[in-house]
Scaffold this motif. Structure first.
Motif, PDB file in Angstrom:
ATOM      1  N   ASN A 193       8.171  54.714 -10.261  1.00  0.00           N
ATOM      2  CA  ASN A 193       9.506  55.086 -10.725  1.00  0.00           C
ATOM      3  C   ASN A 193       9.447  56.562 -11.121  1.00  0.00           C
ATOM      4  N   SER A 194      10.331  57.354 -10.553  1.00  0.00           N
ATOM      5  CA  SER A 194      10.225  58.803 -10.696  1.00  0.00           C
ATOM      6  C   SER A 194      11.487  59.410 -11.291  1.00  0.00           C
ATOM      7  N   ALA A 195      11.373  60.687 -11.661  1.00  0.00           N
ATOM      8  CA  ALA A 195      12.510  61.441 -12.181  1.00  0.00           C
ATOM      9  C   ALA A 195      12.244  62.923 -11.954  1.00  0.00           C
ATOM     10  N   SER A 196      13.260  63.653 -11.568  1.00  0.00           N
ATOM     11  CA  SER A 196      13.116  65.063 -11.208  1.00  0.00           C
ATOM     12  C   SER A 196      12.970  66.001 -12.396  1.00  0.00           C
ATOM     13  N   LEU A 197      13.381  65.585 -13.576  1.00  0.00           N
ATOM     14  CA  LEU A 197      13.410  66.489 -14.727  1.00  0.00           C
ATOM     15  C   LEU A 197      12.412  66.092 -15.812  1.00  0.00           C
ATOM     16  N   CYS A 198      11.387  65.366 -15.450  1.00  0.00           N
ATOM     17  CA  CYS A 198      10.397  64.839 -16.387  1.00  0.00           C
ATOM     18  C   CYS A 198       9.177  65.760 -16.438  1.00  0.00           C
ATOM     19  N   GLY A 199       8.460  65.728 -17.534  1.00  0.00           N
ATOM     20  CA  GLY A 199       7.211  66.472 -17.644  1.00  0.00           C
ATOM     21  C   GLY A 199       6.166  66.000 -16.654  1.00  0.00           C
ATOM     22  N   TYR A 200       6.296  64.772 -16.159  1.00  0.00           N
ATOM     23  CA  TYR A 200       5.351  64.231 -15.184  1.00  0.00           C
ATOM     24  C   TYR A 200       5.778  64.498 -13.733  1.00  0.00           C
ATOM     25  N   THR A 201       6.908  65.156 -13.532  1.00  0.00           N
ATOM     26  CA  THR A 201       7.410  65.414 -12.181  1.00  0.00           C
ATOM     27  C   THR A 201       6.392  66.116 -11.278  1.00  0.00           C
ATOM     28  N   PRO A 202       5.526  66.998 -11.793  1.00  0.00           N
ATOM     29  CA  PRO A 202       4.521  67.599 -10.905  1.00  0.00           C
ATOM     30  C   PRO A 202       3.609  66.570 -10.218  1.00  0.00           C
ATOM     31  N   GLN A 203       3.593  65.328 -10.701  1.00  0.00           N
ATOM     32  CA  GLN A 203       2.813  64.294 -10.013  1.00  0.00           C
ATOM     33  C   GLN A 203       3.318  64.049  -8.591  1.00  0.00           C
ATOM     34  N   TYR A 204       4.538  64.443  -8.295  1.00  0.00           N
ATOM     35  CA  TYR A 204       5.042  64.294  -6.926  1.00  0.00           C
ATOM     36  C   TYR A 204       4.077  64.938  -5.932  1.00  0.00           C
ATOM     37  N   PHE A 249       5.696  43.566 -16.823  1.00  0.00           N
ATOM     38  CA  PHE A 249       5.618  45.000 -16.562  1.00  0.00           C
ATOM     39  C   PHE A 249       7.015  45.567 -16.425  1.00  0.00           C
ATOM     40  N   VAL A 250       7.382  46.413 -17.372  1.00  0.00           N
ATOM     41  CA  VAL A 250       8.640  47.137 -17.339  1.00  0.00           C
ATOM     42  C   VAL A 250       8.280  48.599 -17.592  1.00  0.00           C
ATOM     43  N   PRO A 251       8.684  49.516 -16.712  1.00  0.00           N
ATOM     44  CA  PRO A 251       8.366  50.916 -16.964  1.00  0.00           C
ATOM     45  C   PRO A 251       8.867  51.351 -18.335  1.00  0.00           C
ATOM     46  N   ARG A 252       7.985  51.995 -19.077  1.00  0.00           N
ATOM     47  CA  ARG A 252       8.359  52.504 -20.400  1.00  0.00           C
ATOM     48  C   ARG A 252       8.725  53.978 -20.351  1.00  0.00           C
ATOM     49  N   TRP A 253       8.503  54.583 -19.190  1.00  0.00           N
ATOM     50  CA  TRP A 253       8.811  55.990 -18.987  1.00  0.00           C
ATOM     51  C   TRP A 253       8.758  56.243 -17.492  1.00  0.00           C
ATOM     52  N   ASN A 254       9.025  57.452 -17.088  1.00  0.00           N
ATOM     53  CA  ASN A 254       8.971  57.837 -15.680  1.00  0.00           C
ATOM     54  C   ASN A 254       7.528  57.874 -15.192  1.00  0.00           C
ATOM     55  N   PHE A 255       7.358  57.711 -13.911  1.00  0.00           N
ATOM     56  CA  PHE A 255       6.072  57.807 -13.220  1.00  0.00           C
ATOM     57  C   PHE A 255       5.081  56.722 -13.626  1.00  0.00           C
ATOM     58  N   ASN A 256       5.594  55.519 -13.928  1.00  0.00           N
ATOM     59  CA  ASN A 256       4.729  54.345 -14.040  1.00  0.00           C
ATOM     60  C   ASN A 256       4.432  53.911 -12.613  1.00  0.00           C
ATOM     61  N   LYS A 257       3.248  53.348 -12.404  1.00  0.00           N
ATOM     62  CA  LYS A 257       2.801  53.041 -11.052  1.00  0.00           C
ATOM     63  C   LYS A 257       2.362  51.590 -10.931  1.00  0.00           C
ATOM     64  N   VAL A 260      -2.103  44.456  -7.776  1.00  0.00           N
ATOM     65  CA  VAL A 260      -3.521  44.564  -8.116  1.00  0.00           C
ATOM     66  C   VAL A 260      -3.775  45.547  -9.252  1.00  0.00           C
ATOM     67  N   GLY A 261      -2.761  46.289  -9.672  1.00  0.00           N
ATOM     68  CA  GLY A 261      -2.931  47.195 -10.801  1.00  0.00           C
ATOM     69  C   GLY A 261      -1.624  47.840 -11.198  1.00  0.00           C
ATOM     70  N   THR A 262      -1.522  48.189 -12.468  1.00  0.00           N
ATOM     71  CA  THR A 262      -0.382  48.942 -12.985  1.00  0.00           C
ATOM     72  C   THR A 262      -0.926  50.052 -13.871  1.00  0.00           C
ATOM     73  N   TRP A 263      -0.213  51.173 -13.869  1.00  0.00           N
ATOM     74  CA  TRP A 263      -0.617  52.314 -14.689  1.00  0.00           C
ATOM     75  C   TRP A 263       0.607  52.963 -15.299  1.00  0.00           C
ATOM     76  N   GLY A 264       0.399  53.598 -16.435  1.00  0.00           N
ATOM     77  CA  GLY A 264       1.454  54.341 -17.093  1.00  0.00           C
ATOM     78  C   GLY A 264       1.615  55.735 -16.517  1.00  0.00           C
ATOM     79  N   SER A 265       2.496  56.489 -17.121  1.00  0.00           N
ATOM     80  CA  SER A 265       2.858  57.820 -16.636  1.00  0.00           C
ATOM     81  C   SER A 265       1.684  58.773 -16.531  1.00  0.00           C
TER      82      SER A 265
END
Length: 188
Positions: free
Chosen positions: A63-74, A147-155, A165-170
């Motif tokens: 789950n992504s977002a263009s204006l997030c601090g994690y956006t460089p993960q794109y 599993f519910v995303p708590r923020w952007n860039f949960n995987k 097989v796996g979940t990860w946070g931002s």
């Protein structure tokens, strides 16, 4: 709320939200669930993206977002797909404004991602990933795994049979860590 006040509030709450979003489930060699039920979501390119499009492929759902601090993960998500696509990886981005950090239109998101990061990975339209209007596999993830995303860039990583097989946070980096190791293990 004025913009400076909103920025101060975000500056105070983002570290707490970020800490919560960085949690990850332990990765095991076995799937955490049975296969996800079939789902479909509108593609940002037009048409539909469905789970059937990925039969036999490993899918990293983000789950992504263009204006997030994690956006460089794109950039790293695109690099991960480029590195492993020939062996069966698909990175699927689901832009969402659930955390109020996405642009206002699908066109703006598409242009931003293409121009800023050179994204070619599949992407849905702006979609809900939390709550009763969550789209695609997100309601099933919430019900089955909690599993519910708590923020952007949960995987969320699905194997070739559609099992989680796996979940990860931002904060989990797409390249060079647990996520890439899990992808490698599934595609080896």
């Amino acid at each position: 709320m004025t913009h400076p006040t909103r920025r101060r509030l975000l500056a105070l709450t983002l570290p707490l939200i970020g800490a919560l979003a960085m949690t990850a489930s332990p990765l095991s060699a076995e799937a955490l669930t049975g296969p996800a039920p079939a789902w479909a979501m509108p593609s940002i390119e037009g048409g539909q993206i469905s789970s059937g499009d990925f039969k036999g492929k490993v899918v990293l759902l983000v789950n992504s977002a263009s204006l997030c601090g994690y956006t460089p993960q794109y950039g790293d998500l695109q690099a991960l797909q480029d590195k492993w696509a020939a062996r069966g990886l698909v990175v699927l981005a689901v832009p969402s404004d659930d955390f109020h950090q996405e642009k206002t239109s699908n066109g703006e998101v598409k242009d931003f991602c293409e121009l800023t990061f050179g994204l070619t990975l599949p992407m849905t339209e702006i979609s809900k990933v939390t709550g009763p209007e969550a789209a695609g596999p997100y309601p099933w993830l919430a019900k089955t795994l909690g599993f519910v995303p708590r923020w952007n860039f949960n995987k969320v990583l699905f194997d070739g049979e559609g099992r989680v097989v796996g979940t990860w946070g931002s904060g989990a980096a797409p390249l060079g860590g647990e996520i890439e190791a899990a992808v490698s293990a599934l595609l080896s």
